[in-house]
Design a protein around this motif. Structure first.
Motif, PDB file in Angstrom:
ATOM      1  N   ARG A 128      38.674  21.919  37.014  1.00  0.00           N
ATOM      2  CA  ARG A 128      39.532  21.470  35.740  1.00  0.00           C
ATOM      3  C   ARG A 128      39.210  20.576  35.098  1.00  0.00           C
ATOM      4  NH1 ARG A 128      42.847  19.864  39.394  1.00  0.00           N
ATOM      5  NH2 ARG A 128      43.932  21.783  40.153  1.00  0.00           N
ATOM      6  N   SER A 129      38.316  19.390  35.375  1.00  0.00           N
ATOM      7  CA  SER A 129      37.252  18.767  34.224  1.00  0.00           C
ATOM      8  C   SER A 129      36.193  19.506  33.391  1.00  0.00           C
ATOM      9  CB  SER A 129      36.847  17.404  35.372  1.00  0.00           C
ATOM     10  OG  SER A 129      35.799  18.046  36.247  1.00  0.00           O
ATOM     11  N   SER A 130      35.410  20.963  33.724  1.00  0.00           N
ATOM     12  CA  SER A 130      34.657  21.240  33.298  1.00  0.00           C
ATOM     13  C   SER A 130      34.609  22.795  33.469  1.00  0.00           C
ATOM     14  CB  SER A 130      33.302  20.672  32.512  1.00  0.00           C
ATOM     15  OG  SER A 130      32.618  21.442  32.960  1.00  0.00           O
ATOM     16  N   ASP A 131      33.928  23.182  32.188  1.00  0.00           N
ATOM     17  CA  ASP A 131      33.621  25.070  32.817  1.00  0.00           C
ATOM     18  C   ASP A 131      32.115  24.971  33.330  1.00  0.00           C
ATOM     19  OD1 ASP A 131      36.936  25.843  31.804  1.00  0.00           O
ATOM     20  OD2 ASP A 131      36.146  26.536  30.221  1.00  0.00           O
ATOM     21  N   ASP A 132      31.472  24.108  33.630  1.00  0.00           N
ATOM     22  CA  ASP A 132      30.320  24.361  33.970  1.00  0.00           C
ATOM     23  C   ASP A 132      30.873  23.174  34.338  1.00  0.00           C
ATOM     24  OD1 ASP A 132      28.182  24.696  35.142  1.00  0.00           O
ATOM     25  OD2 ASP A 132      27.355  25.857  32.883  1.00  0.00           O
ATOM     26  N   PRO A 133      30.655  22.674  35.450  1.00  0.00           N
ATOM     27  CA  PRO A 133      30.849  21.302  36.041  1.00  0.00           C
ATOM     28  C   PRO A 133      28.664  20.999  36.924  1.00  0.00           C
ATOM     29  CG  PRO A 133      31.978  22.285  37.521  1.00  0.00           C
ATOM     30  CD  PRO A 133      31.670  23.357  36.220  1.00  0.00           C
ATOM     31  N   TRP A 134      28.569  21.723  37.059  1.00  0.00           N
ATOM     32  CA  TRP A 134      27.021  21.941  37.881  1.00  0.00           C
ATOM     33  C   TRP A 134      26.015  22.180  36.170  1.00  0.00           C
ATOM     34  CZ3 TRP A 134      30.782  23.327  40.938  1.00  0.00           C
ATOM     35  CH2 TRP A 134      31.946  22.308  41.541  1.00  0.00           C
ATOM     36  N   GLY A 135      26.282  22.120  35.094  1.00  0.00           N
ATOM     37  CA  GLY A 135      25.643  22.701  33.947  1.00  0.00           C
ATOM     38  C   GLY A 135      24.671  24.212  34.327  1.00  0.00           C
TER      39      GLY A 135
END
Length: 221
Positions: A26-33
């Motif tokens: 929800r906060s990012s489309d790639d939260p772990w990079g």
């Protein structure tokens, strides 16, 4: 790992609930990079290099996230099944894998939605440290019967401790090495570890290709 009341384990710590992953995406489309960091590109290169075969008939990758590693695996497999507990991650993985007709991406939990059948390759990348003792034991117990006679499991996990995770990557790999599977390759550095295990002892790549016929004389001059 399908709800917020997973079995207690891992020294009293529960498997991470689905809501943890829903919040991350929800906060990012790639939260772990996964798609941007050199760390991830290097790890994927070493992961793929650890595989003992150039190509596999069928493969299963639970916890596929947004499909960055999946896209690489798709070039090495005739059919690839990818699952992730996050519908948003699955949506993004499907976009990334569009055009790979041999890839099936589904919403699914690694514990409760484990597929039937046998695979030539199972890839467990950065997923098992989310599980408590009971869930980890359940997944590891399924591995031998989920592999074809020459099938492989490739596991790769981050080694640094993350406070909210029930266990470390080293603890995951210690558990995997205690399973009935046969170890065939291992790599570790400060950041992550890789293990490849097979359902039977099929010899080294050099042995399978007829380059050598005897056991390697490691440590000899």
């Amino acid at each position: 790992m399908t709800d917020d009341s997973s079995t207690t384990g891992g020294g009293g710590r529960q498997s991470l609930p689905d809501s943890y992953f829903h919040d991350m995406y929800r906060s990012s489309d790639d939260p772990w990079g996964f798609a941007t960091r050199w760390y991830e590109r290097r790890k994927y290169a070493l992961t793929l290099a650890a595989l003992s075969s150039p190509r596999y008939g069928s493969a299963f990758e639970p916890g596929c996230s947004i499909g960055v590693l999946s896209a690489e695996l798709a070039t090495r497999t005739d059919h690839l099944l990818c699952t992730d507990v996050s519908p948003r991650a699955v949506e993004l993985a499907r976009r990334r894998l569009d055009g790979h007709d041999s890839v099936d991406v589904r919403v699914g939990d690694i514990v409760s939605d484990w597929p039937s059948g046998r695979f030539d390759l199972i890839v467990l990348s950065e997923v098992l440290y989310y599980l408590d003792d009971a869930d980890l034991d359940a997944v590891i117990a399924r591995l031998p019967d989920s592999l074809t006679p020459t099938g492989e499991v490739l596991a790769v996990h981050w080694r640094w401790r993350v406070e909210e995770y029930p266990r470390t990557g080293d603890e995951v790999h210690d558990a995997l090495r205690s399973s009935p599977l046969h170890p065939s390759a291992s790599y570790s550095d400060t950041d992550f570890c890789i293990d490849v295990m097979s359902s039977s002892s099929t010899g080294s790549v050099a042995q399978r290709e007829g380059l050598v016929s005897a056991e390697p004389a490691h440590g000899t001059a």
